[in-house]
Design an enzyme around this catalytic site. Structure first.
Site, PDB file in Angstrom:
ATOM      1  N   ASP A   1     -15.445   9.224   8.889  1.00  0.00           N
ATOM      2  CA  ASP A   1     -14.057   8.206   8.378  1.00  0.00           C
ATOM      3  C   ASP A   1     -13.267   8.662   8.849  1.00  0.00           C
ATOM      4  O   ASP A   1     -13.587   9.976   8.736  1.00  0.00           O
ATOM      5  CB  ASP A   1     -15.039   7.336   7.830  1.00  0.00           C
ATOM      6  CG  ASP A   1     -13.745   6.531   7.348  1.00  0.00           C
ATOM      7  OD1 ASP A   1     -14.831   4.984   7.394  1.00  0.00           O
ATOM      8  OD2 ASP A   1     -12.848   6.447   7.024  1.00  0.00           O
TER       9      ASP A   1
ATOM     10  N   ARG B   1       1.369  -1.393   0.411  1.00  0.00           N
ATOM     11  CA  ARG B   1      -0.235   0.439   0.070  1.00  0.00           C
ATOM     12  C   ARG B   1       0.683   1.205   0.090  1.00  0.00           C
ATOM     13  O   ARG B   1       0.886   2.036  -0.438  1.00  0.00           O
ATOM     14  CB  ARG B   1      -1.157   0.162   0.909  1.00  0.00           C
ATOM     15  CG  ARG B   1      -1.896  -1.201   1.143  1.00  0.00           C
ATOM     16  CD  ARG B   1      -3.312  -0.876   2.299  1.00  0.00           C
ATOM     17  NE  ARG B   1      -4.128  -2.078   1.662  1.00  0.00           N
ATOM     18  CZ  ARG B   1      -5.195  -2.283   3.507  1.00  0.00           C
ATOM     19  NH1 ARG B   1      -4.910  -0.966   3.792  1.00  0.00           N
ATOM     20  NH2 ARG B   1      -5.702  -2.692   2.836  1.00  0.00           N
TER      21      ARG B   1
END
Length: 286
Positions: free
Chosen positions: A155, A55
């Site tokens: 979030d 990632r």
């Protein structure tokens, strides 16, 4: 709950290093563990070497750095937008409509049996790409009607929150939505948008999407909530961080409000804050 920060990182073998675009060391992983814990409270398990490398390699390509050491040193020296990209890269977003369906049955019964005065206030603290907050909103609107509730969906990941705000999904992701609710709350795409659905404006307008970092003290809430969904979030925190976040959630809830948590989360050692009321559902102590 696990706390991977106290473990020693496993050594990386020469075989594991072969074929990698960037050099990746135990020290790099330790540094990533430290930084994501400081910024987001996330305790990365030591088995996450491959995931973190994959990632964050994208961030090196996008920023032009040739090594993790250079990238991480630069990151620590700045307070710019790359921190959000770093957090976005390392957060996991697994969600679906009406996931853990029993929660929505309990939530619907709660809405039917309680008087909310000026309206029911709900917080979904891990909105991800939107399936969870829209499931909450559909349940609330189906029971209470339009304008009788407000939902804040938050979030820490800005990219998934942007997706949630758009409210557009592939038709195959709608498996958890009944045909009745699908007709009531979604529009099917035509021509070039065939195979897609969009949330109807009246449902989208009932939700306020905001970025919230659960470990920070800058939560934007001014009024307490009647219900909070914080599902499958605490599993990424160590025990002290869990306790701090639970205390903060307790402070923004009304007495008797419900807290919905994930199937792998248990807060029986926080009975001074919440008491178990059902399967992974807690009530705020008065």
């Amino acid at each position: 709950m696990r706390d991977s920060r106290v473990d020693q990182s496993p050594a990386i073998s020469a075989a594991e290093m072969q074929g990698r675009e960037f050099a990746w060391t135990n020290a790099d992983f330790d540094q990533v563990q430290k930084l994501i814990y400081q910024r987001a409270g996330i305790s990365l398990h030591d088995g996450k070497h491959a995931m973190v490398y994959s990632r964050l390699s994208r961030r090196l390509r996008d920023t032009g750095y040739q090594s993790f050491r250079e990238y991480l040193s630069w990151l620590e020296s700045t307070d710019g937008p790359e921190w959000q990209e770093f957090i976005n890269a390392l957060t996991t977003n697994l969600t679906s409509f009406f996931r853990e369906h029993h929660h929505f049955e309990i939530f619907a019964d709660y809405l039917k049996t309680k008087a909310f005065g000026s309206g029911c206030r709900v917080w979904c603290s891990a909105a991800s790409t939107g399936e969870e907050p829209y499931s909450i909103a559909m349940t609330a609107m189906d029971v209470l009607g339009k304008g009788k509730f407000s939902l804040t969906a938050s979030d820490i990941d800005s990219k998934v929150l942007a997706t949630a705000s758009q409210g557009v999904y592939r038709l195959e992701s709608m498996k958890g939505v009944s045909a009745e609710l699908a007709r009531k709350f979604f529009m099917r795409g035509k021509a070039g948008n065939a195979g897609l659905v969009r949330v109807k404006p009246e449902l989208r307008q009932s939700i306020d999407f905001v970025i919230v970092n659960l470990i920070k003290d800058d939560w934007p809430f001014k009024e307490p909530f009647d219900a909070v969904f914080c599902r499958n979030v605490m599993i990424y925190f160590d025990a002290p961080t869990q306790r701090r976040v639970l205390e903060k959630i307790h402070r923004v809830m009304k007495p008797g409000a419900l807290l919905f948590v994930g199937h792998a989360e248990n807060f029986s050692d926080s009975k001074d804050l919440f008491v178990l009321k059902g399967k992974t559902v807690y009530e705020r102590c008065r």
